[in-house]
Scaffold this motif. Structure first.
Motif, PDB file in Angstrom:
ATOM      1  N   ASP A 246       0.860  -1.188   0.000  1.00  0.00           N
ATOM      2  CA  ASP A 246       0.000   0.000   0.000  1.00  0.00           C
ATOM      3  C   ASP A 246       0.899   1.241   0.000  1.00  0.00           C
ATOM      4  OD1 ASP A 246      -1.614   2.187   0.729  1.00  0.00           O
ATOM      5  OD2 ASP A 246      -3.015   0.902   1.804  1.00  0.00           O
ATOM      6  N   THR A 247       0.947   1.941  -1.128  1.00  0.00           N
ATOM      7  CA  THR A 247       1.854   3.079  -1.276  1.00  0.00           C
ATOM      8  C   THR A 247       1.572   4.174  -0.255  1.00  0.00           C
ATOM      9  OG1 THR A 247       2.004   2.604  -3.647  1.00  0.00           O
ATOM     10  CG2 THR A 247       2.758   4.770  -2.918  1.00  0.00           C
ATOM     11  N   GLU A 248       0.305   4.474  -0.023  1.00  0.00           N
ATOM     12  CA  GLU A 248      -0.041   5.540   0.919  1.00  0.00           C
ATOM     13  C   GLU A 248       0.353   5.161   2.350  1.00  0.00           C
ATOM     14  OE1 GLU A 248      -1.030   8.656   0.313  1.00  0.00           O
ATOM     15  OE2 GLU A 248      -0.645   8.037  -1.757  1.00  0.00           O
ATOM     16  N   LYS A 249       0.198   3.904   2.687  1.00  0.00           N
ATOM     17  CA  LYS A 249       0.588   3.437   4.024  1.00  0.00           C
ATOM     18  C   LYS A 249       2.100   3.573   4.216  1.00  0.00           C
ATOM     19  CE  LYS A 249      -0.217  -0.419   7.194  1.00  0.00           C
ATOM     20  NZ  LYS A 249      -0.807  -1.769   7.336  1.00  0.00           N
ATOM     21  N   ILE A 250       2.859   3.237   3.181  1.00  0.00           N
ATOM     22  CA  ILE A 250       4.313   3.393   3.220  1.00  0.00           C
ATOM     23  C   ILE A 250       4.674   4.861   3.478  1.00  0.00           C
ATOM     24  CG2 ILE A 250       6.398   3.384   1.781  1.00  0.00           C
ATOM     25  CD1 ILE A 250       5.832   0.610   2.525  1.00  0.00           C
ATOM     26  N   LYS A 251       4.024   5.767   2.768  1.00  0.00           N
ATOM     27  CA  LYS A 251       4.316   7.194   2.916  1.00  0.00           C
ATOM     28  C   LYS A 251       4.026   7.680   4.341  1.00  0.00           C
ATOM     29  CE  LYS A 251       3.444   8.565  -1.900  1.00  0.00           C
ATOM     30  NZ  LYS A 251       2.521   9.307  -2.804  1.00  0.00           N
ATOM     31  N   LYS A 252       2.910   7.259   4.918  1.00  0.00           N
ATOM     32  CA  LYS A 252       2.538   7.691   6.271  1.00  0.00           C
ATOM     33  C   LYS A 252       3.548   7.199   7.302  1.00  0.00           C
ATOM     34  CE  LYS A 252      -2.463   7.979   5.469  1.00  0.00           C
ATOM     35  NZ  LYS A 252      -3.784   7.354   5.766  1.00  0.00           N
ATOM     36  N   ILE A 253       3.923   5.932   7.189  1.00  0.00           N
ATOM     37  CA  ILE A 253       4.891   5.378   8.140  1.00  0.00           C
ATOM     38  C   ILE A 253       6.238   6.062   7.967  1.00  0.00           C
ATOM     39  CG2 ILE A 253       6.110   3.287   8.858  1.00  0.00           C
ATOM     40  CD1 ILE A 253       3.682   1.672   7.974  1.00  0.00           C
ATOM     41  N   ARG A 254       6.617   6.344   6.729  1.00  0.00           N
ATOM     42  CA  ARG A 254       7.904   7.001   6.461  1.00  0.00           C
ATOM     43  C   ARG A 254       7.936   8.400   7.083  1.00  0.00           C
ATOM     44  NH1 ARG A 254      12.172   5.943   3.089  1.00  0.00           N
ATOM     45  NH2 ARG A 254      13.202   7.672   1.991  1.00  0.00           N
ATOM     46  N   ARG A 255       6.827   9.139   6.959  1.00  0.00           N
ATOM     47  CA  ARG A 255       6.755  10.465   7.580  1.00  0.00           C
ATOM     48  C   ARG A 255       6.860  10.357   9.098  1.00  0.00           C
ATOM     49  NH1 ARG A 255       2.978  11.623   3.378  1.00  0.00           N
ATOM     50  NH2 ARG A 255       1.229  10.996   4.710  1.00  0.00           N
ATOM     51  N   PHE A 256       6.195   9.347   9.658  1.00  0.00           N
ATOM     52  CA  PHE A 256       6.255   9.116  11.108  1.00  0.00           C
ATOM     53  C   PHE A 256       7.697   8.853  11.540  1.00  0.00           C
ATOM     54  CE2 PHE A 256       6.516   6.042  14.565  1.00  0.00           C
ATOM     55  CZ  PHE A 256       5.780   6.663  15.564  1.00  0.00           C
ATOM     56  N   LEU A 257       8.403   8.013  10.792  1.00  0.00           N
ATOM     57  CA  LEU A 257       9.792   7.694  11.116  1.00  0.00           C
ATOM     58  C   LEU A 257      10.665   8.951  11.098  1.00  0.00           C
ATOM     59  CD1 LEU A 257      10.317   4.428   9.026  1.00  0.00           C
ATOM     60  CD2 LEU A 257      10.415   4.594  11.515  1.00  0.00           C
ATOM     61  N   ALA A 258      10.490   9.760  10.050  1.00  0.00           N
ATOM     62  CA  ALA A 258      11.306  10.966   9.908  1.00  0.00           C
ATOM     63  C   ALA A 258      11.037  11.962  11.025  1.00  0.00           C
ATOM     64  CB  ALA A 258      11.040  11.606   8.549  1.00  0.00           C
ATOM     65  N   GLU A 259       9.767  12.060  11.438  1.00  0.00           N
ATOM     66  CA  GLU A 259       9.397  13.025  12.479  1.00  0.00           C
ATOM     67  C   GLU A 259       9.800  12.550  13.871  1.00  0.00           C
ATOM     68  OE1 GLU A 259       5.243  13.562  11.958  1.00  0.00           O
ATOM     69  OE2 GLU A 259       5.451  14.556   9.994  1.00  0.00           O
ATOM     70  N   LYS A 260       9.560  11.267  14.152  1.00  0.00           N
ATOM     71  CA  LYS A 260       9.800  10.734  15.498  1.00  0.00           C
ATOM     72  C   LYS A 260      11.209  10.187  15.684  1.00  0.00           C
ATOM     73  CE  LYS A 260       5.529  11.220  17.103  1.00  0.00           C
ATOM     74  NZ  LYS A 260       5.202  12.025  18.311  1.00  0.00           N
TER      75      LYS A 260
END
Length: 571
Positions: A246-260
């Motif tokens: 799921d491309t959108e799910k990948i993007k959300k998790i990636r943003r979370f990783l970068a922020e946290k």
């Protein structure tokens, strides 16, 4: 006043389609880190032929020679010509390299980076439409790897989701190992995992020789060594069960990783390769059978691409993907890939455990974990049911659909992959019609094809795989005969784009009617069905065919009455 848009000619539309098709091919490989050489319309005599190649992609010592076609059906003359051209290139590789260096002086360094013998050349043939090549065709053109539209769509989705990290999926498709790509090395890469937790046999609930171990592993190492058995990928196997990324799910998790900047605390579940070893404090290997309680030891894992099978957690892993320079988050993620360690629980299977048993265990774990998460698509659940119990009516029906999809009457018509949305969905066909026709234990007072099969029924009931395969072949053949007669009698509807004859409602109606007439007619040949269906009067045009998805049986009633001359309330 706005200018009226000029209508494009058929030729212009075709040119646009071809350009978009080539763009998609280029995007797949450049996103994965390959260099692109545009050889379209460039001609050169190589050996005994003047060749023309549409495009070339290079990664280290891997060269992909690509041909694409927009033909609506297989053109054997074109394929044969390309086969001969590819053979000439293989026999005259030095001349071929010299030509490329002349054409692309800026790429000369990557073309001369290795000795000629180190380069590995693959010939890829992309088609905008299904080529419908038989096994004999594939054997005849054995130096070509054919990429059908479904596989192309899959790789495009993967490349857009995980960018440069998608190269490992391409390498798996090409059956490449780590030591074959780039600089050759005689040393086998190994990674040592400290302080693994090895579960005692009686604490896991698994009593089939499967052992469980938990450990921490860097996101980078896991990303570079893992693969996923996605149901919708390019593999021709019935033991695939995972859902599409799921491309959108990948993007959300990636943003979370970068922020946290934090690792996930919930486990990644994987199947470990049989090459893993446990090493004691003295450096001696310890057999896992000898490990009892939580003993102190280290876990050695081979640093090999596509060696660790992900059962659950693919999105948490692939969110760490290697992005291109223009990826806004890559600078942060590149550091986190190395620093963050994920909690991994690995299954180690006995080396002699059959592939089907491994798949059953893995798919059941996936199903159990995801039963309360985001809804799993129905076709994925059916796939898992098939793997979990291949002798069930669902399991048999799903494999028959796979067989029919390779037969002439339904060739490549069924939607066996989520990346190909234009085909016939199979979940409702299996659940509401086909399972009853093929069940080996039909309901009381009912018959199925198993009733009339003259094969080794005892072997099937004893769950012997070869006997089951024979029964599946029998069922697929009976359906092929029946639907070939349907196609012959309603050919114009069958070939029309807006007809309802290939809708799930229509197919289910035909299958249910076939099941209901069995007890009266038994097994028959094509001529029997052909003669019967001549009496069926149905208009399958979109506006006239009024049966809905809840009226499978009602449509079957009409077929029984008009074609088979049977009273619906008596069968």
């Amino acid at each position: 006043m706005r200018k009226k848009k000029k209508k494009l000619t058929d030729r212009q539309l075709a040119q646009r389609r071809d350009a978009a098709f080539r763009r998609k091919i280029r995007t797949i490989f450049t996103s994965a880190g390959f260099d692109h050489l545009n050889t379209l319309n460039k001609h050169k005599k190589i050996g005994n032929r003047v060749i023309e190649i549409d495009s070339i992609f290079i990664y280290e010592n891997i060269i992909l020679i690509c041909e694409d076609t927009g033909a609506s059906s297989k053109d054997k003359d074109h394929i044969r010509t390309k086969k001969e051209a590819f053979n000439e290139i293989k026999e005259n590789l030095s001349t071929f390299f010299e030509w490329l260096c002349e054409l692309f002086p800026d790429s000369e360094e990557c073309l001369r980076r290795y000795g000629e013998e180190r380069y590995m050349v693959f010939n890829l043939y992309f088609s905008q439409n299904e080529l419908n090549l038989s096994k004999d065709d594939l054997a005849l053109y054995d130096n070509i790897i054919f990429i059908d539209p479904q596989t192309l769509n899959y790789f495009h989705r993967i490349s857009q989701s995980i960018k440069l990290s998608s190269r490992y999926e391409i390498f798996r498709f090409l059956d490449l190992k780590k030591d074959q790509v780039g600089i050759s090395t005689s040393e086998a890469g190994k990674k040592t995992i400290k302080a693994p937790i090895i579960y005692p046999k009686d604490s896991t609930g698994l009593y089939n020789g499967v052992r469980v171990v938990s450990f921490m592993m860097s996101a980078e190492l896991l990303l570079n060594t893992c693969y996923v058995l996605r149901k919708d990928n390019w593999e021709d196997s019935v033991w695939l069960y995972q859902r599409l990324i799921d491309t959108e799910k990948i993007k959300k998790i990636r943003r979370f990783l970068a922020e946290k900047g934090e690792a996930f605390y919930n486990n990644i579940i994987v199947a470990l390769p049989n090459t893993v070893r446990f090493v004691g404090s003295s450096g001696d290997a310890i057999s896992i059978e000898r490990i009892g309680d939580y003993e102190e030891c280290k876990l050695e894992i081979c640093d090999e691409w596509n060696s660790i099978c992900v059962i659950d957690g693919q999105h948490r892993i692939f969110a760490h993907f290697e992005g291109p320079e223009n990826d806004a988050l890559e600078k942060k993620i590149s550091k986190l890939r190395k620093r963050l360690h994920l909690l991994v629980t690995g299954l180690i299977f006995p080396s002699d455990m059959p592939k089907i048993e491994r798949a059953q265990i893995q798919s059941q774990i996936f199903s159990d974990i995801n039963s309360n998460a985001k809804s799993v698509p129905s076709d994925v659940l059916l796939h898992i049911q098939m793997i979990g119990n291949p002798f069930s009516d669902i399991g048999i029906a799903r494999r028959i659909i796979g067989k029919l999809n390779k037969e002439s009457v339904f060739l490549n018509m069924f939607r066996l992959s989520l990346v190909d949305e234009s085909k016939i969905k199979v979940a409702s066909i299996i659940k509401f019609a086909l399972r009853y026709l093929v069940a080996i234990s039909p309901a009381d007072g009912k018959v199925s094809l198993f009733t009339y099969w003259d094969g080794d029924k005892k072997a099937v009931l004893a769950k012997e795989d070869d006997a089951l395969e024979s029964y599946i072949d029998f069922c697929a053949n009976q359906l092929k005969l029946y639907f070939s007669a349907v196609k012959k009698n309603f050919r114009s509807a069958w070939e029309a784009n807006d007809s309802k004859i290939l809708s799930v409602t229509s197919i289910n109606g035909f299958i249910i009617a076939f099941t209901r007439q069995l007890e009266s007619n038994g097994i028959q040949d094509f001529n029997f069905y052909d003669e019967k269906l001549k009496s069926l009067n149905v208009d399958f045009s979109k506006d006239v065919f009024t049966y809905t998805s809840s009226q499978y049986r009602k449509f079957s009633n009409q077929i029984l009455q008009e074609a088979f001359k049977l009273e619906p309330d008596k069968v």
